[in-house]
Design a protein around this motif. Sequence first.
Motif, PDB file in Angstrom:
ATOM      1  N   LEU A 115       0.813  -1.203   0.000  1.00  0.00           N
ATOM      2  CA  LEU A 115       0.000   0.000   0.000  1.00  0.00           C
ATOM      3  C   LEU A 115       0.853   1.261   0.000  1.00  0.00           C
ATOM      4  O   LEU A 115       0.354   2.355   0.177  1.00  0.00           O
ATOM      5  CB  LEU A 115      -0.919   0.008   1.229  1.00  0.00           C
ATOM      6  CG  LEU A 115      -1.922  -1.153   1.291  1.00  0.00           C
ATOM      7  CD1 LEU A 115      -2.632  -1.132   2.626  1.00  0.00           C
ATOM      8  CD2 LEU A 115      -2.901  -1.067   0.152  1.00  0.00           C
ATOM      9  N   ALA A 116       2.162   1.084  -0.173  1.00  0.00           N
ATOM     10  CA  ALA A 116       3.081   2.208  -0.040  1.00  0.00           C
ATOM     11  C   ALA A 116       3.007   3.105  -1.258  1.00  0.00           C
ATOM     12  O   ALA A 116       3.830   3.039  -2.150  1.00  0.00           O
ATOM     13  CB  ALA A 116       4.503   1.702   0.146  1.00  0.00           C
ATOM     14  N   SER A 117       2.026   3.943  -1.320  1.00  0.00           N
ATOM     15  CA  SER A 117       1.881   4.868  -2.434  1.00  0.00           C
ATOM     16  C   SER A 117       1.146   6.102  -1.971  1.00  0.00           C
ATOM     17  O   SER A 117       0.063   6.028  -1.426  1.00  0.00           O
ATOM     18  CB  SER A 117       1.112   4.215  -3.596  1.00  0.00           C
ATOM     19  OG  SER A 117       0.830   5.164  -4.591  1.00  0.00           O
ATOM     20  N   GLY A 118       1.732   7.247  -2.205  1.00  0.00           N
ATOM     21  CA  GLY A 118       1.059   8.508  -1.914  1.00  0.00           C
ATOM     22  C   GLY A 118       0.747   9.230  -3.199  1.00  0.00           C
ATOM     23  O   GLY A 118       0.558  10.439  -3.218  1.00  0.00           O
ATOM     24  N   ALA A 119       0.695   8.461  -4.290  1.00  0.00           N
ATOM     25  CA  ALA A 119       0.594   9.075  -5.599  1.00  0.00           C
ATOM     26  C   ALA A 119      -0.792   9.610  -5.894  1.00  0.00           C
ATOM     27  O   ALA A 119      -0.964  10.453  -6.754  1.00  0.00           O
ATOM     28  CB  ALA A 119       0.990   8.060  -6.668  1.00  0.00           C
ATOM     29  N   CYS A 120      -1.817   9.100  -5.226  1.00  0.00           N
ATOM     30  CA  CYS A 120      -3.169   9.500  -5.593  1.00  0.00           C
ATOM     31  C   CYS A 120      -3.752  10.433  -4.552  1.00  0.00           C
ATOM     32  O   CYS A 120      -3.410  10.386  -3.382  1.00  0.00           O
ATOM     33  CB  CYS A 120      -4.055   8.265  -5.740  1.00  0.00           C
ATOM     34  SG  CYS A 120      -4.045   7.230  -4.284  1.00  0.00           S
ATOM     35  N   GLY A 121      -4.613  11.285  -4.966  1.00  0.00           N
ATOM     36  CA  GLY A 121      -5.242  12.229  -4.075  1.00  0.00           C
ATOM     37  C   GLY A 121      -6.533  11.664  -3.534  1.00  0.00           C
ATOM     38  O   GLY A 121      -6.787  10.476  -3.578  1.00  0.00           O
TER      39      GLY A 121
ATOM     40  N   GLY B 282      -3.006  11.821   5.652  1.00  0.00           N
ATOM     41  CA  GLY B 282      -1.928  11.150   4.939  1.00  0.00           C
ATOM     42  C   GLY B 282      -1.911   9.656   5.190  1.00  0.00           C
ATOM     43  O   GLY B 282      -1.203   8.918   4.501  1.00  0.00           O
ATOM     44  N   LEU B 283      -2.691   9.194   6.173  1.00  0.00           N
ATOM     45  CA  LEU B 283      -2.803   7.764   6.419  1.00  0.00           C
ATOM     46  C   LEU B 283      -3.875   7.159   5.510  1.00  0.00           C
ATOM     47  O   LEU B 283      -4.632   7.868   4.863  1.00  0.00           O
ATOM     48  CB  LEU B 283      -3.150   7.499   7.882  1.00  0.00           C
ATOM     49  CG  LEU B 283      -2.167   8.033   8.936  1.00  0.00           C
ATOM     50  CD1 LEU B 283      -2.677   7.695  10.339  1.00  0.00           C
ATOM     51  CD2 LEU B 283      -0.781   7.495   8.727  1.00  0.00           C
ATOM     52  N   TRP B 284      -3.917   5.840   5.497  1.00  0.00           N
ATOM     53  CA  TRP B 284      -4.934   5.121   4.741  1.00  0.00           C
ATOM     54  C   TRP B 284      -5.734   4.259   5.710  1.00  0.00           C
ATOM     55  O   TRP B 284      -5.172   3.551   6.537  1.00  0.00           O
ATOM     56  CB  TRP B 284      -4.289   4.201   3.700  1.00  0.00           C
ATOM     57  CG  TRP B 284      -3.622   4.918   2.571  1.00  0.00           C
ATOM     58  CD1 TRP B 284      -2.523   5.718   2.640  1.00  0.00           C
ATOM     59  CD2 TRP B 284      -4.016   4.888   1.204  1.00  0.00           C
ATOM     60  NE1 TRP B 284      -2.202   6.190   1.406  1.00  0.00           N
ATOM     61  CE2 TRP B 284      -3.098   5.690   0.496  1.00  0.00           C
ATOM     62  CE3 TRP B 284      -5.048   4.260   0.504  1.00  0.00           C
ATOM     63  CZ2 TRP B 284      -3.187   5.886  -0.878  1.00  0.00           C
ATOM     64  CZ3 TRP B 284      -5.129   4.445  -0.863  1.00  0.00           C
ATOM     65  CH2 TRP B 284      -4.212   5.259  -1.534  1.00  0.00           C
ATOM     66  N   SER B 285      -7.044   4.314   5.581  1.00  0.00           N
ATOM     67  CA  SER B 285      -7.899   3.404   6.319  1.00  0.00           C
ATOM     68  C   SER B 285      -8.014   2.117   5.505  1.00  0.00           C
ATOM     69  O   SER B 285      -8.475   2.147   4.353  1.00  0.00           O
ATOM     70  CB  SER B 285      -9.285   4.027   6.527  1.00  0.00           C
ATOM     71  OG  SER B 285     -10.163   3.097   7.135  1.00  0.00           O
ATOM     72  N   VAL B 286      -7.596   1.022   6.082  1.00  0.00           N
ATOM     73  CA  VAL B 286      -7.502  -0.241   5.344  1.00  0.00           C
ATOM     74  C   VAL B 286      -8.464  -1.263   5.951  1.00  0.00           C
ATOM     75  O   VAL B 286      -8.550  -1.415   7.165  1.00  0.00           O
ATOM     76  CB  VAL B 286      -6.060  -0.786   5.385  1.00  0.00           C
ATOM     77  CG1 VAL B 286      -5.972  -2.139   4.685  1.00  0.00           C
ATOM     78  CG2 VAL B 286      -5.108   0.201   4.740  1.00  0.00           C
TER      79      VAL B 286
ATOM     80  N   PHE C 168      -2.972   2.548   7.921  1.00  0.00           N
ATOM     81  CA  PHE C 168      -1.708   2.270   7.250  1.00  0.00           C
ATOM     82  C   PHE C 168      -1.020   3.577   6.914  1.00  0.00           C
ATOM     83  O   PHE C 168      -1.652   4.528   6.448  1.00  0.00           O
ATOM     84  CB  PHE C 168      -1.978   1.481   5.971  1.00  0.00           C
ATOM     85  CG  PHE C 168      -0.744   1.006   5.259  1.00  0.00           C
ATOM     86  CD1 PHE C 168      -0.180  -0.217   5.571  1.00  0.00           C
ATOM     87  CD2 PHE C 168      -0.154   1.778   4.280  1.00  0.00           C
ATOM     88  CE1 PHE C 168       0.954  -0.662   4.914  1.00  0.00           C
ATOM     89  CE2 PHE C 168       0.979   1.354   3.624  1.00  0.00           C
ATOM     90  CZ  PHE C 168       1.540   0.128   3.936  1.00  0.00           C
ATOM     91  N   ASP C 169       0.287   3.636   7.162  1.00  0.00           N
ATOM     92  CA  ASP C 169       1.075   4.837   6.885  1.00  0.00           C
ATOM     93  C   ASP C 169       1.962   4.568   5.682  1.00  0.00           C
ATOM     94  O   ASP C 169       2.938   3.827   5.777  1.00  0.00           O
ATOM     95  CB  ASP C 169       1.923   5.196   8.103  1.00  0.00           C
ATOM     96  CG  ASP C 169       2.638   6.534   7.942  1.00  0.00           C
ATOM     97  OD1 ASP C 169       2.635   7.068   6.814  1.00  0.00           O
ATOM     98  OD2 ASP C 169       3.185   7.036   8.938  1.00  0.00           O
ATOM     99  N   PRO C 170       1.663   5.162   4.510  1.00  0.00           N
ATOM    100  CA  PRO C 170       2.488   4.910   3.334  1.00  0.00           C
ATOM    101  C   PRO C 170       3.914   5.430   3.481  1.00  0.00           C
ATOM    102  O   PRO C 170       4.806   4.986   2.762  1.00  0.00           O
ATOM    103  CB  PRO C 170       1.732   5.630   2.206  1.00  0.00           C
ATOM    104  CG  PRO C 170       0.880   6.639   2.893  1.00  0.00           C
ATOM    105  CD  PRO C 170       0.526   6.053   4.214  1.00  0.00           C
ATOM    106  N   ALA C 171       4.139   6.341   4.419  1.00  0.00           N
ATOM    107  CA  ALA C 171       5.493   6.874   4.600  1.00  0.00           C
ATOM    108  C   ALA C 171       6.446   5.831   5.159  1.00  0.00           C
ATOM    109  O   ALA C 171       7.645   5.874   4.902  1.00  0.00           O
ATOM    110  CB  ALA C 171       5.460   8.096   5.518  1.00  0.00           C
ATOM    111  N   ILE C 172       5.901   4.895   5.928  1.00  0.00           N
ATOM    112  CA  ILE C 172       6.746   3.834   6.488  1.00  0.00           C
ATOM    113  C   ILE C 172       6.347   2.459   5.958  1.00  0.00           C
ATOM    114  O   ILE C 172       6.947   1.455   6.318  1.00  0.00           O
ATOM    115  CB  ILE C 172       6.690   3.823   8.037  1.00  0.00           C
ATOM    116  CG1 ILE C 172       5.265   3.525   8.523  1.00  0.00           C
ATOM    117  CG2 ILE C 172       7.191   5.146   8.602  1.00  0.00           C
ATOM    118  CD1 ILE C 172       5.167   3.338  10.033  1.00  0.00           C
ATOM    119  N   SER C 173       5.307   2.414   5.124  1.00  0.00           N
ATOM    120  CA  SER C 173       4.834   1.163   4.522  1.00  0.00           C
ATOM    121  C   SER C 173       4.475   0.122   5.585  1.00  0.00           C
ATOM    122  O   SER C 173       4.788  -1.055   5.456  1.00  0.00           O
ATOM    123  CB  SER C 173       5.891   0.577   3.573  1.00  0.00           C
ATOM    124  OG  SER C 173       6.166   1.481   2.541  1.00  0.00           O
TER     125      SER C 173
END
Length: 484
Positions: free
Chosen positions: A16-22, A96-100, A135-140
């Motif tokens: 899930l390590a991607s911050g590419a999408c808004g 900046g986090l993701w709810s998974v 999930f934090d994409p900054a630390i995967s």
Amino acid sequence: MRFKLIAATSTIAIALASGACGAEINQAGAKQVEESLTKLLPRSVAKDRVVTVNPAGTRYEIIYDLAKLLKKLDPGSLTITGLTPWSMFATPLDTGLWSVEGNNSLNVSGSFKAPGQPKADFTYAIDAFVVSGMFDPAISYFRSGDFSTKAVNFSSKSEAEELNAGFDGMKYKVASSEGAAAGTTNFATSGSATGFIERIKSGEVPPVEIRADAFDFAAAVNGLPANKVRDIILFVIDHADEKKLAASDSNKLKAMLRDAFPLLTSFNETIGLNNLTVSSAAGSGGAKNVGYEVTLDGPTDATRFGIGVTAEQISFASPVVPAAYSAFLPRELQLKFAIADMDFAAFGDEFLKVDFTGGAASEDSGKKAAERLFKGGELVMDFPKISAVSSVYDAEVSGKIRGRIDSSKDYSMDATVLARDLDKTIAAVQELAKTNADLNQVSFGLMMAKGFAKTDPDGRQRWDISVAKNGSVTINGQVIKGAD
């Protein structure tokens, strides 16, 4: 090939390590995420589209097709059926986090053949595996999460052995916090499982059944430079298809490792089993509570690695043990020992001299790194407590042994032995000696030891034992043996 599989499988943990999408969820964003995730796979795996991403309302659905991943294995060693894709849903948040979220199941069967081993048929089933976390994409990795499984069962059968294992369900949590040093993170997990059972059948050994009503576990790692560890993992994955690293890449990897050192400041893990029982034709036994602990802590130039095992209300019944000896079986056990004073700072310095390109100097550098781990080649074993209690004895030992990693003779020891109700122990041994004359020597030895003992305020006998490197031995200050 095995390394490639490990690297590819590791990608699932960071997929899930991607911050590419808004915040907007659309097909273009899904494609962008998929391309980003594909870059995290070894080139030989990426082309098979093991990971795909689709927009799903207000979130993205990320699908893992593990069957495609396993196709990279030699079909002659592994066959598997029933492996369907798993999916996870990720919603980007303003933080900046993701709810998974995810809810998957597994029901597969197949066969596996390791080199030199008979073919084994297996089944593996999970009724449900539920994930909910941040999930934090900054630390995967997950900053927090709740995970649960229902009805996990595994079986394996070959010509030599048959194994069946499973448990009713498991729940565990993950939490994190900022580490003491800038850029580091503390992670902790805890959970429990119920209804554990394992049955083992082997050609020459009677069937064995192991059960536990429940087991609890907890683990924590502190001071982890999560971002830097993530970058190292990605670097390894990116070079997984290469037979050996180029000199420039080797230097880059060394720089990354050096920058990430120390990889952690402390680690601990505990496991506890409740109502453990072991049954077989040779006998049965168990314990009300069994505990296991591993710790790693201390400064990098004086690190301590410790292990502890405890067992309470132990029971054992077997025709192998005569009834007259049953009183000598322990009811309580405790074992704690550690390797102390390890210099991981020096180890790291030497390890980073290893030639990661696969040159001839790699093996020699690895040996030197291991030698520097122990200061001056000295190995320090610490025994904080070893104890055993039965109806006829209550004994405890603690101490420290110093030796060398290159010699089994050059060592010293300081230890303390404590015993309660030693007269009861001697009387029990003397009673057994009536039918086993060899035990008269044991009885005589215990009486001699009693003559050297000191009595502590709590009534226990004490022996402070010192063995010097020159071979001399003293007990409670009395010289028992001179230098060699």
